[in-house]
Structure formats: structure tokens, C-alpha cells
Scaffold this motif. Structure first.
Motif, PDB file in Angstrom:
ATOM      1  N   LEU A  20      -5.037  78.581  77.267  1.00  0.00           N
ATOM      2  CA  LEU A  20      -3.744  77.942  77.048  1.00  0.00           C
ATOM      3  C   LEU A  20      -3.972  76.435  77.026  1.00  0.00           C
ATOM      4  CD1 LEU A  20      -1.310  79.932  79.394  1.00  0.00           C
ATOM      5  CD2 LEU A  20      -1.740  80.278  76.968  1.00  0.00           C
ATOM      6  N   SER A  21      -3.869  75.846  75.860  1.00  0.00           N
ATOM      7  CA  SER A  21      -4.055  74.404  75.722  1.00  0.00           C
ATOM      8  C   SER A  21      -2.689  73.715  75.701  1.00  0.00           C
ATOM      9  CB  SER A  21      -4.809  74.089  74.421  1.00  0.00           C
ATOM     10  OG  SER A  21      -6.077  74.730  74.412  1.00  0.00           O
ATOM     11  N   PHE A  22      -2.600  72.556  76.338  1.00  0.00           N
ATOM     12  CA  PHE A  22      -1.322  71.851  76.422  1.00  0.00           C
ATOM     13  C   PHE A  22      -1.581  70.358  76.561  1.00  0.00           C
ATOM     14  CE2 PHE A  22      -2.693  73.286  80.532  1.00  0.00           C
ATOM     15  CZ  PHE A  22      -2.330  72.316  81.449  1.00  0.00           C
ATOM     16  N   PRO A  23      -0.582  69.545  76.253  1.00  0.00           N
ATOM     17  CA  PRO A  23      -0.792  68.095  76.149  1.00  0.00           C
ATOM     18  C   PRO A  23      -0.804  67.378  77.502  1.00  0.00           C
ATOM     19  CG  PRO A  23       1.477  68.620  75.663  1.00  0.00           C
ATOM     20  CD  PRO A  23       0.782  69.939  75.839  1.00  0.00           C
ATOM     21  N   PRO A  76     -10.163  63.080  69.979  1.00  0.00           N
ATOM     22  CA  PRO A  76      -8.868  63.061  69.264  1.00  0.00           C
ATOM     23  C   PRO A  76      -8.221  64.440  69.180  1.00  0.00           C
ATOM     24  CG  PRO A  76     -10.658  63.104  67.674  1.00  0.00           C
ATOM     25  CD  PRO A  76     -11.312  63.041  69.044  1.00  0.00           C
ATOM     26  N   PHE A  77      -8.081  65.098  70.310  1.00  0.00           N
ATOM     27  CA  PHE A  77      -7.427  66.401  70.311  1.00  0.00           C
ATOM     28  C   PHE A  77      -5.965  66.235  70.741  1.00  0.00           C
ATOM     29  CE2 PHE A  77     -11.902  67.638  71.028  1.00  0.00           C
ATOM     30  CZ  PHE A  77     -12.050  68.561  70.011  1.00  0.00           C
ATOM     31  N   PRO A  78      -5.052  66.986  70.119  1.00  0.00           N
ATOM     32  CA  PRO A  78      -3.646  66.869  70.526  1.00  0.00           C
ATOM     33  C   PRO A  78      -3.400  67.425  71.925  1.00  0.00           C
ATOM     34  CG  PRO A  78      -3.934  68.662  68.944  1.00  0.00           C
ATOM     35  CD  PRO A  78      -5.227  67.924  68.989  1.00  0.00           C
ATOM     36  N   TYR A  79      -4.171  68.446  72.317  1.00  0.00           N
ATOM     37  CA  TYR A  79      -4.013  69.073  73.628  1.00  0.00           C
ATOM     38  C   TYR A  79      -5.324  68.955  74.397  1.00  0.00           C
ATOM     39  CZ  TYR A  79       0.203  71.293  71.702  1.00  0.00           C
ATOM     40  OH  TYR A  79       1.432  71.509  71.136  1.00  0.00           O
ATOM     41  N   ILE A 103      -2.700  88.358  78.092  1.00  0.00           N
ATOM     42  CA  ILE A 103      -1.998  87.198  77.537  1.00  0.00           C
ATOM     43  C   ILE A 103      -0.633  87.028  78.196  1.00  0.00           C
ATOM     44  CG2 ILE A 103      -0.909  86.259  75.465  1.00  0.00           C
ATOM     45  CD1 ILE A 103      -3.166  87.576  73.845  1.00  0.00           C
ATOM     46  N   ARG A 104       0.092  88.127  78.329  1.00  0.00           N
ATOM     47  CA  ARG A 104       1.424  88.038  78.937  1.00  0.00           C
ATOM     48  C   ARG A 104       1.348  87.576  80.386  1.00  0.00           C
ATOM     49  NH1 ARG A 104       2.049  92.750  75.964  1.00  0.00           N
ATOM     50  NH2 ARG A 104       1.673  94.067  77.794  1.00  0.00           N
ATOM     51  N   ALA A 105       0.398  88.120  81.134  1.00  0.00           N
ATOM     52  CA  ALA A 105       0.277  87.751  82.543  1.00  0.00           C
ATOM     53  C   ALA A 105      -0.046  86.269  82.700  1.00  0.00           C
ATOM     54  CB  ALA A 105      -0.791  88.605  83.223  1.00  0.00           C
ATOM     55  N   VAL A 106      -0.960  85.769  81.869  1.00  0.00           N
ATOM     56  CA  VAL A 106      -1.363  84.363  81.965  1.00  0.00           C
ATOM     57  C   VAL A 106      -0.222  83.441  81.529  1.00  0.00           C
ATOM     58  CG1 VAL A 106      -2.947  82.607  81.087  1.00  0.00           C
ATOM     59  CG2 VAL A 106      -3.812  84.893  81.658  1.00  0.00           C
ATOM     60  N   THR A 107       0.397  83.745  80.406  1.00  0.00           N
ATOM     61  CA  THR A 107       1.457  82.860  79.894  1.00  0.00           C
ATOM     62  C   THR A 107       2.699  82.890  80.771  1.00  0.00           C
ATOM     63  OG1 THR A 107       2.191  84.625  78.394  1.00  0.00           O
ATOM     64  CG2 THR A 107       0.667  82.992  77.510  1.00  0.00           C
ATOM     65  N   VAL A 109       7.127  72.222  78.290  1.00  0.00           N
ATOM     66  CA  VAL A 109       5.687  72.068  78.088  1.00  0.00           C
ATOM     67  C   VAL A 109       5.241  73.075  77.029  1.00  0.00           C
ATOM     68  CG1 VAL A 109       3.415  72.198  79.155  1.00  0.00           C
ATOM     69  CG2 VAL A 109       5.348  71.262  80.452  1.00  0.00           C
ATOM     70  N   TYR A 110       4.777  72.567  75.907  1.00  0.00           N
ATOM     71  CA  TYR A 110       4.309  73.436  74.833  1.00  0.00           C
ATOM     72  C   TYR A 110       2.853  73.815  75.074  1.00  0.00           C
ATOM     73  CZ  TYR A 110       8.552  71.895  72.524  1.00  0.00           C
ATOM     74  OH  TYR A 110       9.867  71.624  72.218  1.00  0.00           O
ATOM     75  N   ARG A 111       2.530  75.063  74.827  1.00  0.00           N
ATOM     76  CA  ARG A 111       1.144  75.499  74.993  1.00  0.00           C
ATOM     77  C   ARG A 111       0.700  76.297  73.780  1.00  0.00           C
ATOM     78  NH1 ARG A 111       3.213  80.231  74.923  1.00  0.00           N
ATOM     79  NH2 ARG A 111       4.313  81.219  76.613  1.00  0.00           N
ATOM     80  N   GLU A 112      -0.581  76.202  73.503  1.00  0.00           N
ATOM     81  CA  GLU A 112      -1.193  76.879  72.360  1.00  0.00           C
ATOM     82  C   GLU A 112      -2.139  77.943  72.888  1.00  0.00           C
ATOM     83  OE1 GLU A 112      -4.474  75.193  69.563  1.00  0.00           O
ATOM     84  OE2 GLU A 112      -2.532  74.644  68.698  1.00  0.00           O
TER      85      GLU A 112
END
Length: 443
Positions: free
Chosen positions: A204-207, A261-264, A329-333, A347-350
Motif C-alpha cells: 500500500l503506497s501513499f503520499p 521523484p515518486f508520487p507516493y 488485500i481486504r485485511a490489509v486495506t 489518505v489515498y493509497r495505491e
């Protein structure tokens, strides 16, 4: 072998061994010991040692058991209520449930019944967990099903369960022999865990969130303390959630160097053992294959052969692998979103699904980043802690950077490098597939 029936044996135990049930137990032995002080033991050895220690602890605790009921009825309102053969309690064992099975045919039902009994007590005493209940199976342990079920409950599910084999000699003297799972079980488990091919990785990547989780740009290349604390807290929270959900996993947070130069820049990495990994078990043309021991593949093949034609066309194994991935995925997110729940911002996550081996060797993902504490769950946690106990208990001074060892073991529980030194090597597999040899030599 018993010459009398189950009911007669149950009555004998209750009438003559209410206070000394443990006096009938024979065949206890010391846990396996690693004799080579120059090398580390393989995973299978550590699993066997831990399991046998657990068995012996239960045997010690049974000395305090007092049998207080026989044929204890659990559901009085039901026409065909279930009954516990023998019910007892002890200072060390707590609630103790004993199930008797005379033949191999009936012992297959034993663990289902014992689990149902334990669940019943947990339901009528809110807050009670199965780990606080001691279950004892008295049975011949003749069938593979019963032996595997016992080992799984003991090793995989970490239940307080012990199996005793009843015996009656020519003069009518009864004994209960301790059953220890065969070493082949631990080899079976070892060949299917902790391998790169068996792991599912979710990221899960986030800014950056200024003032809350900042980068190293303004701190001379060091991740700020408040950022480190926040990221570790989130990773730890997700690990606790995965532990409760039954995943054998490791979770950690990292932050890429600020000049990238990564967005997250922030990332949570969760890696879990996937029992349905297609690299381990797959099907082609009705034939089960994979990088696993032949005995396991044969058993999966036997199950697959009994499916209906429609069932085979549903891609059974692929579906289970995908379902596992989806659950992870569901448990982590879900836990991530809970940690970042806020009234003022979103907080947006990828979500990413990288190959675990690829992530470990990727120069950006593994090196050009601040890797923080690693939190382990389930079997991965137990295996890692066993290795650390072995290091500190045996005084190894020439391996794993012993010069940098913390004075106390707690200092090695979570730091990334300490965990990485051990876990990074456990996923290695030789090209020729000789996994047993790999385990012996990879350390």
C-alpha cells in the motif's frame, strides 16, 4: 490396544483415576536437541522442538487435573446433545476436555468433536479462548487423518492439545502412551512455508503528509522520528489484524529516499504465506503438479480426482489462490483505512501486488529506502523467535553480525536488519529443487 469398550474404559478412568489421571501416562521423552553447535538447525527441527516442548508442558500440567464429570452433556435442550467423555479442571490446565476413541475408524471424528466442545465453552464464558482450554485425545492414532489433524492443531493452530495412545496389557493394567508427531510432518511443513514461491505480497503506497509523516528531505537524509513512529504504528496495527485473522505474515513500513521523484514515498508491505500458491500446487490436464513434496501432491490429486466435472472446470486451485489473495488485500486495506480514519482529510493509497522475490532484490524497494520495523505473525513469528532464542541461548559469536547483537533478545525482535538477516535467506530454493539440502546449507 484396549480389550474393553470405550464406555467401560471411560468409567474405569473416572472411578479409579479422578485425581491421578497423569499417573497412567508413559512414553514421555525429551524434545529433540540440535547437536551441531557450529551451525543453525533447519526450520523443521525448530518446529519439532517447539511442538515437543509444548507437548511436554501439557503433560506436566495434567498432573494437576481432577476429573469432575463423565459424559458431560453440553446442550440440555437438544434431543441428541453432545457429551464430553471426561471433564476435568486443573490449576495449570484450566478446563480440560478428554475424548476417548478406541478404533481408528472413530478417531477421525475426535478433533471435530473436541473443537466443538472447546467452542461451546468459549460461547458460554465470553472472553474465554481455546488457548485457555486443554484438550486430550485418547485414541490409537492409527489413521493419517487423525495424525495430521493433531499435528495441525498443535503446530499450525497452536492449541493446547495432546494425544495419548491407550494400552491394556495381559493382566488388565492400563497405560496412556504419549504420541509425538513423526519428523516427516515437520519436513512436510518446512517444504511448503517460508519459500518465495509460497508468499503473496501486498503493498500500500501513499503520499507524504506534511506535519504527520514527513520525508527525509529536510533532515539530512534521516527519516524524522515522528514519521518513523507513525509508520511503525500503522505496520504494527496491520500485523495484529493479520494475526487475529490467521495469516502467517510479516509486515513492515518503508519510505523511499526523499529525492526520488515518486508520487507516493511511503509504503506498507505485507507478505503472507499462501497455502494455495500456484507455484506450489497447480493443475494441468487433470494432473496436479508443483514445487512440493510428492506425498502432498498425491493427496491433493486424490481430492481433485473426486470432484465433479463441473467442479474441476471451476478451476478449484486457482480460485482458492485468488480468494486467499483477496482476503489478504481486504485485511490489509481495512486496517490501513482504519488507522488513517480522519474527519479532516482522506489518505489515498495505491495497492500493489509485487513478486516477493523481486521486491527483496529490487534496488529501490530494498536498498534506496528507509526500511522500518518488521512485525511477524503466526508461524513466521514463531520461527523467527526460535532462531533468536537459539542465537542467545547457544552463544553464537561468529554469525549474523554477532558483534552488533543487542544485549537482550528484545532488541532483535523487530529491527528490519535483524529480521531480514534470517528471513531473507529462508525463501531461497536451489535450482535443482533439493529443498532439504538447501535448508541444511543456506545458513
Amino acid at each position: 490396544m484396549l480389550r474393553i469398550g470405550e464406555n467401560a474404559f471411560r468409567d474405569h478412568l473416572f472411578e479409579h483415576h479422578k485425581q491421578n489421571f497423569a499417573s497412567l501416562i508413559v512414553g514421555r521423552r525429551e524434545p529433540v536437541a540440535w547437536s551441531d553447535e557450529e551451525t543453525f538447525p533447519p526450520i523443521r527441527f525448530l518446529l519439532q522442538q517447539r511442538a515437543e516442548r509444548a507437548i511436554n508442558d501439557i503433560l506436566d500440567n495434567l498432573a494437576t487435573v481432577f476429573l469432575t464429570a463423565k459424559e458431560l452433556r453440553l446442550e440440555r435442550s437438544e434431543a441428541h446433545a453432545t457429551r464430553v467423555d471426561l471433564f476435568g479442571t486443573g490449576e495449570e490446565t484450566g478446563i480440560t476436555l478428554i475424548e476417548l476413541k478406541k478404533s481408528g475408524q472413530t478417531e477421525r471424528q475426535a478433533f471435530t468433536e473436541l473443537l466443538a466442545y472447546a467452542n461451546h465453552f468459549c460461547s458460554i464464558f465470553p472472553g474465554l479462548t481455546e488457548s485457555a482450554i486443554t484438550t486430550v485425545l485418547v485414541a490409537p492414532m492409527e489413521t493419517r487423518t487423525a495424525r495430521d489433524a493433531y499435528a495441525q492443531e498443535l503446530v499450525g493452530n497452536r492449541k493446547n492439545v495432546v494425544a495419548l495412545i491407550p494400552h491394556e496389557d495381559e493382566v488388565g493394567t492400563f497405560t496412556l502412551g504419549v504420541y509425538y508427531p513423526d519428523s516427516s510432518y515437520y519436513e512436510w511443513v518446512e517444504n511448503n512455508i517460508m519459500n518465495d514461491h509460497s508468499m503473496t505480497c501486498v503493498t500500500l503506497s501513499f503520499p507524504i503528509m506534511e506535519g504527520w509523516i514527513d520525508s527525509d528531505v529536510d533532515t539530512n537524509g534521516s527519516i524524522p522520528g515522528h514519521s518513523k513512529s507513525a509508520l511503525n504504528t500503522v505496520a504494527n496495527s496491520i500485523a495484529h489484524h493479520l494475526e487475529a485473522a490467521g495469516f502467517h505474515a510479516l509486515v513492515y513500513a518503508n519510505q523511499k529516499w526523499g529525492h526520488f521523484p515518486f508520487p507516493y514515498l511511503n509504503c506498507i508491505v505485507a507478505v503472507a504465506m499462501n497455502p494455495f500458491s500456484s507455484a506450489r500446487t497447480a493443475v494441468d490436464g487433470g494432473v496436479i503438479y508443483g514445487r512440493s513434496v510428492s506425498g502432498r501432491l498425491e493427496q491433493v490429486q486424490a481430492i481433485f480426482d473426486q470432484l465433479t466435472d463441473d467442479g474441476k472446470e471451476l478451476h478449484w486451485l486457482e480460485t482458492m489462490e485468488g480468494d486467499f489473495q483477496g482476503r489478504l488485500i481486504r485485511a490489509v486495506t481495512e486496517q490501513f483505512d482504519l488507522c488513517f480514519l480522519s474527519r479532516k482529510m482522506t489518505v489515498y493509497r495505491e495497492i500493489g501486488l509485487p513478486d516477493w522475490y523481486g521486491l527483496k532484490v529490487d534496488i529501490v524497494g530494498a536498498v534506496c529506502t528507509h526500511n522500518l520495523n518488521v512485525y511477524t505473525t503466526g508461524l513466521i513469528r514463531e520461527i523467527y523467535q526460535e532462531y533468536q532464542e537459539h542465537v542467545y541461548g547457544h552463544g553464537y559469536d561468529n554469525i549474523y553480525g554477532a558483534d552488533d547483537l543487542h544485549m537482550f533478545l528484545y532488541g532483535r525482535l523487530h529491527p528490519f536488519f535483524a529480521v531480514w538477516q534470517i528471513l531473507s535467506g529462508l525463501g531461497y530454493e536451489s535450482d535443482d529443487g533439493d529443498e532439504e539440502n538447501v535448508v541444511e546449507t543456506r545458513q
